[in-house]
Each structure stands twice: as C-alpha cells, then as structure tokens.
Design an enzyme around this catalytic site. Sequence first.
Site, PDB file in Angstrom:
ATOM      1  N   ASP A   1       0.773  -1.225  -0.024  1.00  0.00           N
ATOM      2  CA  ASP A   1       0.118   0.015  -0.095  1.00  0.00           C
ATOM      3  C   ASP A   1       0.762   1.335   0.008  1.00  0.00           C
ATOM      4  O   ASP A   1       2.199   1.337   0.478  1.00  0.00           O
ATOM      5  CB  ASP A   1      -0.916   0.071   1.258  1.00  0.00           C
ATOM      6  CG  ASP A   1      -2.070  -0.906   1.073  1.00  0.00           C
ATOM      7  OD1 ASP A   1      -2.506  -1.393   0.278  1.00  0.00           O
ATOM      8  OD2 ASP A   1      -2.276  -1.569   2.212  1.00  0.00           O
ATOM      9  N   TYR A   2       0.200   2.346  -0.534  1.00  0.00           N
ATOM     10  CA  TYR A   2       0.990   3.510  -0.919  1.00  0.00           C
ATOM     11  C   TYR A   2       1.387   4.149   0.649  1.00  0.00           C
ATOM     12  O   TYR A   2       2.432   4.529   1.048  1.00  0.00           O
ATOM     13  CB  TYR A   2      -0.069   4.552  -1.085  1.00  0.00           C
ATOM     14  CG  TYR A   2       0.306   6.006  -1.423  1.00  0.00           C
ATOM     15  CD1 TYR A   2       1.367   6.446  -2.342  1.00  0.00           C
ATOM     16  CD2 TYR A   2      -0.178   7.065  -0.688  1.00  0.00           C
ATOM     17  CE1 TYR A   2       1.876   7.649  -2.702  1.00  0.00           C
ATOM     18  CE2 TYR A   2       0.261   8.341  -1.012  1.00  0.00           C
ATOM     19  CZ  TYR A   2       1.218   8.659  -1.933  1.00  0.00           C
ATOM     20  OH  TYR A   2       1.639   9.921  -2.085  1.00  0.00           O
TER      21      TYR A   2
END
Length: 202
Positions: free
Chosen positions: A45-46
């Site tokens: 995830d970012y």
Amino acid sequence: MAKLILFNKPFHVLSQFTDERASHPRATLADWIDQPGVYPAGRLDYDSEGLLLLTDQGALQHRIASPTNKMPKTYWVQVEGELTDEALHKLRKGVVLKDGITRPARAERLETPDLWPRNPPVRFRQNVPTTWLALTITEGKNRQVRRMTAAVGYPTLRLIRVRIGDWTLDNLKPGEYRSVTVNLPDTPPKLSTRPKRRRHRS
C-alpha cells in the site's frame, strides 16, 4: 534464471511505475528503480513501507503474488494502545472482516525495533501508549493488516513489511534495492549484486 529485485519501498510511494492521477502526481517506482523489464510481484500500500519484490519473469511473479501459493509475509506493525493477550489470540485464530474471515496468522509482541525515521513522522496521541507486533499472514486481502488490527481494537499507526517467503529486507534502507538471481523452481540463492540506491527525483 530470473532476476528478482528486493526494494525497500518508502512511505508514500506507489507500488507501480506510473501514476494515473494527472493532478498532483505521486512518487512511483520509476523515481527509485532504473532496471528495465521488471514488474512488481504483488503490491504494498501507498502508506505502508518495506519489502516489495519485482521480477522480469512471469512464472516467478505468479509464484510470489498468487494467493493460491500462500507465501507467508511478515509485517512489523505499530498499533495504538497496549496490545492484550486476547487481541493476539484473535489475530492468531482469524479475524472476521467484511470480505470473510482471515486465515490463522502468527502474531507476537515485538520490542520497539531500531528503524529509520518515517517521513512524515507518525502522528501520536498524547498520553496514549503504542505497541509493536510481528504479524505473519499467508493471504493478501486489500489492506488486510490494517483491517485486522482495527477489528481487534488497535488501529495501525505504522506498517512495515520485512519478509516475503525466504526474502527479507536485511539492511536495505528506504529507497535502496538489490538484485538476486532465482533459478526456478528452486529457493532463492545468494545475492548477485551489491545494494544500489537511486535518489528520488525532484
């Protein structure tokens, strides 16, 4: 033989080489990795940090990313609050999420690890303690670790992936990567190159 890149993905970097968002583009793998012909095997995830694997071989990419292979992934997780034995038991047994119950996981308290500072820093609530735990899962539901800790009452503050299968971060700093060669279907051999680092482009 397949090339495999082990990359320590910094916070707020996309796990892809382009950003489809036209306005205010975000940092991507292209800002850090200059190896042609490699693609992420899975994602991170970012707003998560740590180990991301990239390869130039489709079979290896499938072996790593496919949920049917149940490749274990270990995360170091900082959560808000003092983690109880009951919460650990729930994580180990399986947590009910909106998309189903999670597989049993390995979950243990962890002494505060010696890590690089996050940029920007984690926002803490004054007078609220935090706990670190090591969590190993064998599946990849969307934002699964964050949802698991929230489901047992402990929001995730910081999330770092440190291991995928037999591959680990070792001493890679954020933004650093190194290459290994993999002889399918054997297990990963020793490192083939020295660590490399590419500075983020401004």
